[in-house]
Motif scaffolding. Structure first.
Motif, PDB file in Angstrom:
ATOM      1  N   PRO A  85       0.815  -1.223   0.000  1.00  0.00           N
ATOM      2  CA  PRO A  85       0.000   0.000   0.000  1.00  0.00           C
ATOM      3  C   PRO A  85       0.848   1.272   0.000  1.00  0.00           C
ATOM      4  N   VAL A  86       1.973   1.239   0.703  1.00  0.00           N
ATOM      5  CA  VAL A  86       2.869   2.395   0.718  1.00  0.00           C
ATOM      6  C   VAL A  86       3.440   2.630  -0.676  1.00  0.00           C
ATOM      7  N   PHE A  87       3.888   1.553  -1.320  1.00  0.00           N
ATOM      8  CA  PHE A  87       4.453   1.633  -2.665  1.00  0.00           C
ATOM      9  C   PHE A  87       3.436   2.213  -3.644  1.00  0.00           C
ATOM     10  N   GLU A  88       2.208   1.718  -3.602  1.00  0.00           N
ATOM     11  CA  GLU A  88       1.189   2.183  -4.543  1.00  0.00           C
ATOM     12  C   GLU A  88       0.765   3.622  -4.249  1.00  0.00           C
ATOM     13  N   ARG A  89       0.732   3.986  -2.991  1.00  0.00           N
ATOM     14  CA  ARG A  89       0.423   5.398  -2.679  1.00  0.00           C
ATOM     15  C   ARG A  89       1.512   6.311  -3.216  1.00  0.00           C
ATOM     16  N   MET A  90       2.757   5.858  -3.180  1.00  0.00           N
ATOM     17  CA  MET A  90       3.855   6.649  -3.741  1.00  0.00           C
ATOM     18  C   MET A  90       3.674   6.836  -5.240  1.00  0.00           C
ATOM     19  N   LEU A  91       3.263   5.775  -5.940  1.00  0.00           N
ATOM     20  CA  LEU A  91       3.046   5.876  -7.379  1.00  0.00           C
ATOM     21  C   LEU A  91       1.948   6.885  -7.690  1.00  0.00           C
ATOM     22  N   VAL A  92       0.836   6.769  -6.962  1.00  0.00           N
ATOM     23  CA  VAL A  92      -0.296   7.659  -7.210  1.00  0.00           C
ATOM     24  C   VAL A  92       0.064   9.096  -6.838  1.00  0.00           C
ATOM     25  N   GLU A  93       0.778   9.273  -5.721  1.00  0.00           N
ATOM     26  CA  GLU A  93       1.173  10.616  -5.298  1.00  0.00           C
ATOM     27  C   GLU A  93       2.091  11.272  -6.320  1.00  0.00           C
ATOM     28  N   ASP A  94       2.869  10.466  -7.029  1.00  0.00           N
ATOM     29  CA  ASP A  94       3.779  11.000  -8.039  1.00  0.00           C
ATOM     30  C   ASP A  94       3.071  11.298  -9.356  1.00  0.00           C
ATOM     31  N   GLY A  95       1.776  10.994  -9.429  1.00  0.00           N
ATOM     32  CA  GLY A  95       0.999  11.343 -10.615  1.00  0.00           C
ATOM     33  C   GLY A  95       0.675  10.190 -11.535  1.00  0.00           C
ATOM     34  N   ILE A  96       1.098   8.971 -11.201  1.00  0.00           N
ATOM     35  CA  ILE A  96       0.781   7.814 -12.040  1.00  0.00           C
ATOM     36  C   ILE A  96      -0.682   7.435 -11.859  1.00  0.00           C
ATOM     37  N   LEU A  97      -1.360   7.195 -12.975  1.00  0.00           N
ATOM     38  CA  LEU A  97      -2.732   6.680 -12.941  1.00  0.00           C
ATOM     39  C   LEU A  97      -2.649   5.166 -12.790  1.00  0.00           C
ATOM     40  N   LEU A  98      -3.094   4.645 -11.662  1.00  0.00           N
ATOM     41  CA  LEU A  98      -2.947   3.220 -11.351  1.00  0.00           C
ATOM     42  C   LEU A  98      -4.319   2.571 -11.231  1.00  0.00           C
ATOM     43  N   LEU A  99      -4.554   1.577 -12.090  1.00  0.00           N
ATOM     44  CA  LEU A  99      -5.808   0.812 -12.059  1.00  0.00           C
ATOM     45  C   LEU A  99      -5.470  -0.667 -11.873  1.00  0.00           C
ATOM     46  N   LYS A 100      -6.195  -1.326 -10.956  1.00  0.00           N
ATOM     47  CA  LYS A 100      -5.928  -2.724 -10.629  1.00  0.00           C
ATOM     48  C   LYS A 100      -7.195  -3.549 -10.861  1.00  0.00           C
ATOM     49  N   TYR A 101      -7.059  -4.612 -11.667  1.00  0.00           N
ATOM     50  CA  TYR A 101      -8.206  -5.464 -12.000  1.00  0.00           C
ATOM     51  C   TYR A 101      -7.937  -6.897 -11.556  1.00  0.00           C
ATOM     52  N   TRP A 102      -8.907  -7.467 -10.865  1.00  0.00           N
ATOM     53  CA  TRP A 102      -8.857  -8.871 -10.476  1.00  0.00           C
ATOM     54  C   TRP A 102      -9.909  -9.629 -11.273  1.00  0.00           C
ATOM     55  N   PHE A 103      -9.447 -10.596 -12.080  1.00  0.00           N
ATOM     56  CA  PHE A 103     -10.347 -11.396 -12.911  1.00  0.00           C
ATOM     57  C   PHE A 103     -10.772 -12.631 -12.117  1.00  0.00           C
ATOM     58  N   SER A 104     -12.070 -12.715 -11.856  1.00  0.00           N
ATOM     59  CA  SER A 104     -12.632 -13.758 -11.008  1.00  0.00           C
ATOM     60  C   SER A 104     -13.308 -14.822 -11.866  1.00  0.00           C
ATOM     61  N   VAL A 105     -12.905 -16.062 -11.689  1.00  0.00           N
ATOM     62  CA  VAL A 105     -13.461 -17.172 -12.460  1.00  0.00           C
ATOM     63  C   VAL A 105     -13.854 -18.289 -11.502  1.00  0.00           C
ATOM     64  N   SER A 106     -14.930 -18.983 -11.793  1.00  0.00           N
ATOM     65  CA  SER A 106     -15.356 -20.098 -10.956  1.00  0.00           C
ATOM     66  C   SER A 106     -14.463 -21.305 -11.179  1.00  0.00           C
ATOM     67  N   ASP A 107     -14.453 -22.205 -10.210  1.00  0.00           N
ATOM     68  CA  ASP A 107     -13.601 -23.387 -10.334  1.00  0.00           C
ATOM     69  C   ASP A 107     -14.040 -24.279 -11.486  1.00  0.00           C
ATOM     70  N   ALA A 108     -15.352 -24.356 -11.734  1.00  0.00           N
ATOM     71  CA  ALA A 108     -15.846 -25.203 -12.821  1.00  0.00           C
ATOM     72  C   ALA A 108     -15.392 -24.670 -14.175  1.00  0.00           C
ATOM     73  N   VAL A 109     -15.493 -23.361 -14.380  1.00  0.00           N
ATOM     74  CA  VAL A 109     -15.079 -22.765 -15.659  1.00  0.00           C
ATOM     75  C   VAL A 109     -13.571 -22.839 -15.812  1.00  0.00           C
ATOM     76  N   GLN A 110     -12.841 -22.626 -14.729  1.00  0.00           N
ATOM     77  CA  GLN A 110     -11.382 -22.744 -14.808  1.00  0.00           C
ATOM     78  C   GLN A 110     -10.979 -24.142 -15.277  1.00  0.00           C
TER      79      GLN A 110
END
Length: 285
Positions: free
Chosen positions: A141-166
């Motif tokens: 969290p400290v690292f990512e706050r540093m990135l955002v504070e420095d002006g980087i646009l940071l987007l994080k996506y978690w792709f969720s899949v069911s065990d059956a589909v996996q």
């Protein structure tokens, strides 16, 4: 043990009707056109965009990244998928090798997996110590706050899949010779460690789902919907605008001069494999 539908790792119970291919392709093209506009805004304004793609194996991250980057300038938008760390990198500060791939002004970096390896596969498979894992959860969290504070646009996506589909996707990869490279012993191990990965993901979210850089969950049992939903959210999350472009037109081709092309028999041409298919001749084995 509950039913399989209860072990989705965050995926919604049941998948609604699929989007027709024609509708999907039309909307995907529209969204990709907007991504080009986003790219031009990033380039002109000198913005820096980082998009992190995480999720379970076979959750659809790679296919989505391909659609995001398909029509973008590779000099502006780079996909980063790092291999295992080298012996030297293992002695560095954990985030150090990722910092080398952060964008400069006017660039986009798409991380196909990222520093979150430590919270997932490294932790579950025992590739890092408990102390290293705990340190990551404190520092991330400290690292990512540093990135955002420095002006980087940071987007994080978690792709969720069911065990059956996996499991279905793993089986298709086993049967398809063009996809077998996507399946590794580590991927198969994830089938037997489903709940361990679920606990690791829950703990990761608890520590790193921060206001400055929140997680955005993409339901990905339906790949088409996942791609459209993720790209639409990305576009809605960045305050880009369309950059006016200088109109271009093709110039008149000048009249031919005395140039003569060298004889074809002086050059080596690839065999006309396509012609054999049209003639119905022997197929290559």
């Amino acid at each position: 043990m509950g039913q399989k539908s209860g072990r989705s790792g965050g995926a919604a119970a049941g998948v609604s009707s699929a989007i027709p291919r024609a509708v999907y392709e039309r909307e995907l093209y529209r969204l990709q056109t907007e991504l080009v506009k986003l790219q031009e805004w990033i380039r002109q304004d000198g913005a820096r965009l980082v998009v992190v793609f995480e999720g379970r194996d076979a959750a659809g991250k790679g296919g989505t990244i391909q659609r995001v980057a398909e029509h973008l300038n590779p000099r502006v938008a780079r996909t980063v998928a790092l291999p295992r760390p080298t012996e030297r990198e293992r002695t560095q500060w954990y985030f150090q090798r990722y910092c080398a791939h952060l964008p400069a002004a006017g660039q986009i970096t798409l991380f196909d997996r990222s520093w979150y390896n430590r919270a997932g596969v490294e932790h579950v498979m025992g590739f890092c110590t408990d102390e290293e894992h705990e340190r990551f959860l404190r520092q991330c969290p400290v690292f990512e706050r540093m990135l955002v504070e420095d002006g980087i646009l940071l987007l994080k996506y978690w792709f969720s899949v069911s065990d059956a589909v996996q499991e279905q996707r793993f089986r298709r990869r086993l049967e398809d010779p063009t996809r077998r490279w996507k399946l590794s012993p580590m991927d198969l191990e994830s089938l037997t460690r489903w709940e361990a990965y679920s606990r690791a993901k829950d703990e990761m979210f608890q520590h790193t789902d921060i206001r400055e850089a929140p997680w955005h969950v993409v339901e990905s049992d339906d790949k088409r919907k996942a791609r459209l939903n993720m790209i639409a959210h990305l576009l809605a999350s960045v305050p880009y605008r369309e950059v006016p472009r200088t109109p271009l037109s093709l110039p008149e081709r000048p009249p031919a001069t005395s140039y003569q092309r060298p004889p074809r028999n002086l050059q080596s041409y690839v065999p006309d494999h396509a012609a054999t298919l049209l003639r119905g001749g022997d197929r290559p084995k």
